[in-house]
Design a protein around this motif. Structure first.
Motif, PDB file in Angstrom:
ATOM      1  N   SER A   1      24.875  15.410 -40.681  1.00  0.00           N
ATOM      2  CA  SER A   1      26.141  15.789 -40.047  1.00  0.00           C
ATOM      3  C   SER A   1      25.907  15.864 -38.545  1.00  0.00           C
ATOM      4  O   SER A   1      24.762  15.918 -38.071  1.00  0.00           O
ATOM      5  CB  SER A   1      26.650  17.144 -40.553  1.00  0.00           C
TER       6      SER A   1
ATOM      7  N   SER B   1      26.842  12.052 -36.967  1.00  0.00           N
ATOM      8  CA  SER B   1      28.222  12.157 -37.445  1.00  0.00           C
ATOM      9  C   SER B   1      28.479  11.188 -38.589  1.00  0.00           C
ATOM     10  O   SER B   1      27.942  10.085 -38.622  1.00  0.00           O
ATOM     11  CB  SER B   1      29.199  11.889 -36.296  1.00  0.00           C
TER      12      SER B   1
ATOM     13  N   VAL C   1      26.254  21.136 -26.742  1.00  0.00           N
ATOM     14  CA  VAL C   1      25.649  22.043 -27.725  1.00  0.00           C
ATOM     15  C   VAL C   1      24.126  21.930 -27.700  1.00  0.00           C
ATOM     16  O   VAL C   1      23.413  22.948 -27.714  1.00  0.00           O
ATOM     17  CB  VAL C   1      26.193  21.754 -29.133  1.00  0.00           C
TER      18      VAL C   1
ATOM     19  N   THR D   1      26.645  18.400 -36.692  1.00  0.00           N
ATOM     20  CA  THR D   1      26.108  19.734 -36.400  1.00  0.00           C
ATOM     21  C   THR D   1      24.595  19.754 -36.528  1.00  0.00           C
ATOM     22  O   THR D   1      23.883  20.292 -35.663  1.00  0.00           O
ATOM     23  CB  THR D   1      26.716  20.777 -37.357  1.00  0.00           C
ATOM     24  N   ASN D   2      24.068  19.163 -37.585  1.00  0.00           N
ATOM     25  CA  ASN D   2      22.627  19.144 -37.792  1.00  0.00           C
ATOM     26  C   ASN D   2      21.924  18.262 -36.763  1.00  0.00           C
ATOM     27  O   ASN D   2      20.796  18.546 -36.358  1.00  0.00           O
ATOM     28  CB  ASN D   2      22.309  18.659 -39.205  1.00  0.00           C
TER      29      ASN D   2
END
Length: 275
Positions: A131, A215, A78, A133-134
């Motif tokens: 998180s 995470s 990602v 994602t961040n």
């Protein structure tokens, strides 16, 4: 393949494929549920039942290391996709629009480069919370100027090549020229850079998770496992040993893979090393 004649590539491929296969296998099967706690089995050393031992909650470390491989690979994919996708667009635009526009775009990239991934992660997590994602978003933003600089440097010299002039004379639009001529000619250095940055992203994700910015529990992350292990280093050193080895293994593998690709795809660099 010509790449397999390179020692670095062969070794890097062998190390990397182990990480990828471990991550793929963990999606289907792990010896134990990586989030399942068993207080009776807490802090057990490596054994046939638990090859890497257990942590302070009795969770199987081997299962958690396997699940952590998924987290690391996802973070790398990602982050590189964000950095490469936006960086290539910015770099091509800067190479096409010479003068003030091009310089302005590159100064924008330099501004992003001034904020390290950790600082960007702190800023993002302050707004949206910590998180995975961040963390991936923060690493990806940090990669944008890396790919933008490389894209501009490689694409700038192609715009004035004879085959580009011939394509324009044939009536091809600029967008079609970019897709059919510019991108294929800058793909090799981008692939090499993406492979190297993939390794760095794994290390960066581990670092951010170690700091509590990546995470979150109960998700398995190699960096988070190292953070949890530091309290038990004296009584359970295996809690830090195996996640640390996993990080070193993955980073070394993808770094060697990138070096091998660079040697194979860039004959000038290979020749320079032997002069």
């Amino acid at each position: 393949m010509r790449c397999f004649a390179n020692t670095n590539f062969k070794l890097g491929f062998a190390l990397s494929i182990v990480v990828v296969l471990m991550a793929a296998l963990s999606l289907l099967w792990t010896p134990y549920d990586s989030t399942s706690m068993s207080p009776k089995e807490r802090l057990q050393g490596p054994s046939l039942q638990h090859p890497m031992g257990t942590d302070q909650y009795g969770r199987d470390l081997f299962s958690r290391v396997m699940d952590g491989a998924v987290t690391s690979i996802l973070a790398g994919l990602v982050a590189v996709a964000i950095g490469m996708g936006l960086g290539v667009v910015l770099g091509i635009a800067a190479a096409y629009h010479r003068g003030l526009v091009g310089e302005g775009l590159m100064r924008l990239a330099d501004l992003l480069f001034a904020f390290p991934a950790v600082l960007t992660a702190i800023l993002i997590t302050t707004i949206w919370g910590p998180s995975l994602t961040n963390a991936m978003l923060a690493i990806g933003i940090f990669y944008i100027p890396v790919f933008a600089r490389l894209t501009r440097a490689t694409a700038a010299g192609i715009w004035e090549r004879d085959f580009i002039l011939a394509a324009r004379a044939a009536g091809m639009r600029e967008g079609q020229i970019i897709v059919e001529h510019i991108l294929p000619n800058i793909l090799s250095p981008l692939v090499v850079q993406a492979t190297v940055q993939f390794a760095v992203a794994i290390l960066a994700e581990a670092g951010l998770s170690y700091l509590g910015l990546g995470s979150q529990p109960p998700e398995a992350s190699w960096g988070r496992m190292l953070n949890e292990a530091q309290t038990f280093m004296a009584m359970a050193p295996w809690m830090a040993l195996f996640p640390g080895l996993a990080i070193a293994w993955a980073v070394l593998g993808f770094n060697l893979l990138g070096d091998g690709l660079r040697d194979t795809l860039d004959p000038k660099m290979t020749a320079g090393r032997h002069t």
